[in-house]
Design a protein around this motif. Structure first.
Motif, short mmCIF file in Angstrom:
data_model
loop_
_atom_site.label_atom_id
_atom_site.label_comp_id
_atom_site.label_asym_id
_atom_site.label_seq_id
_atom_site.Cartn_x
_atom_site.Cartn_y
_atom_site.Cartn_z
N ARG A 146 2.04 0.10 -6.21
CA ARG A 146 1.04 0.33 -5.17
C ARG A 146 -0.05 -0.73 -5.28
O ARG A 146 -0.58 -1.00 -6.36
N ARG A 183 0.82 -1.22 0.00
CA ARG A 183 0.00 0.00 0.00
C ARG A 183 0.85 1.26 0.00
O ARG A 183 0.47 2.27 -0.57
N ARG A 184 2.01 1.20 0.67
CA ARG A 184 2.87 2.39 0.76
C ARG A 184 4.02 2.29 -0.25
O ARG A 184 4.76 1.31 -0.25
N LEU A 185 4.16 3.32 -1.08
CA LEU A 185 5.20 3.29 -2.12
C LEU A 185 6.58 3.66 -1.60
O LEU A 185 7.59 3.16 -2.11
#
Length: 257
Positions: free
Chosen positions: A67, A44-46
């Motif tokens: 993502r 979810r977090r790049l």
């Protein structure tokens, strides 16, 4: 670490690792890259994925950050499509994204339950289905490794949704292995015990963690690298006739419970 030669080489293969931003997912991505795979880093977090990409490319590997919300079918489809466009046909999936909620069963809300089961079980299903559909359409087969847990095999207290999700994931692994074998898609699971990562390190160092450690026959917690042999085996062509199995990596903890 140089690319692995011999039976565990992944040279030229493209892999997708979910939950790659930290912990076991991050470790798995580094391991597959060192074995020669091109790796899609999904989470979810790049931001942490970009840093991991730099680390892999500094060792002459190939990786791309992606993502991904595993609970969102549109996000899953977009992630898999982008990974294949950039890296080539995906032949390895490490289905690692997962969350936990530690509460007595009486205190687990419907929201708590849905968050854990939707991520750990439904999310794993959505990603496996999407990747396997690509494998089948392109006719190249591949390996799917679901990251389960010993708590999917034995009881654990105050984590009812987690236990249910991992038990379901193990059952799903077997069902998919039976159905997708005709497409030369192997589906297996790893069931780690207590593996020390940044997320649980403080707890494992506490008095409660020490009591837990003493109940493990090998008398220590696992380290991420303790999963390397099993993970490389299942991901590589060395396991070409292994499907529908669960490899437990827990220092013999589960056999004493």
């Amino acid at each position: 670490m140089s690319a692995t030669a011999g039976p565990f080489s992944l040279e030229g293969k493209a892999a997708l690792v979910t939950g790659a931003s930290s912990g076991l997912g991050r470790h798995a991505a580094l391991l597959l890259s060192a074995a020669g795979a091109k790796v899609g880093l999904a989470a979810r977090r790049l931001e942490p994925l970009v840093e991991l990409e730099r680390q892999i490319e500094a060792k002459d590997g190939r990786a791309i950050p992606l993502r991904l919300d595993v609970t969102d079918p549109a996000s899953v489809a977009d992630c898999v499509s982008t990974a294949e466009t950039e890296l080539g046909p995906i032949s390895i999936l490490i289905n690692n994204a997962g969350v936990a909620e530690t509460k007595p069963a009486f205190e687990v809300s419907e929201e708590d339950w849905d968050r854990v089961v939707d991520t750990n079980l439904k999310g794993a299903w959505l990603v496996a289905q999407e990747v396997a559909q690509h494998m089948a359409n392109l006719g190249h087969g591949g390996s799917i490794v679901n990251m389960a847990s010993v708590l999917g095999l034995v009881a654990g207290q105050q984590v009812p949704a987690y236990v249910a999700s991992k038990g379901g994931l193990i059952a799903l692994t077997k069902a998919l292995a039976a159905e997708w074998a005709r497409h030369d898609i192997r589906v297996n699971a790893l069931a780690p015990g207590y593996i020390e990562t940044d997320i649980n390190r403080d707890f494992l160092a506490s008095e409660a963690g020490e009591r837990l450690r003493k109940r493990i026959p090998l008398r220590r917690f696992g380290r991420p690298e303790d999963l390397d042999g099993a993970l490389l085996l299942l991901a590589s062509d060395s396991a070409r006739y292994i499907s529908g199995t669960v490899i437990v990596v827990d220092g013999a903890q589960s056999v004493t419970l």
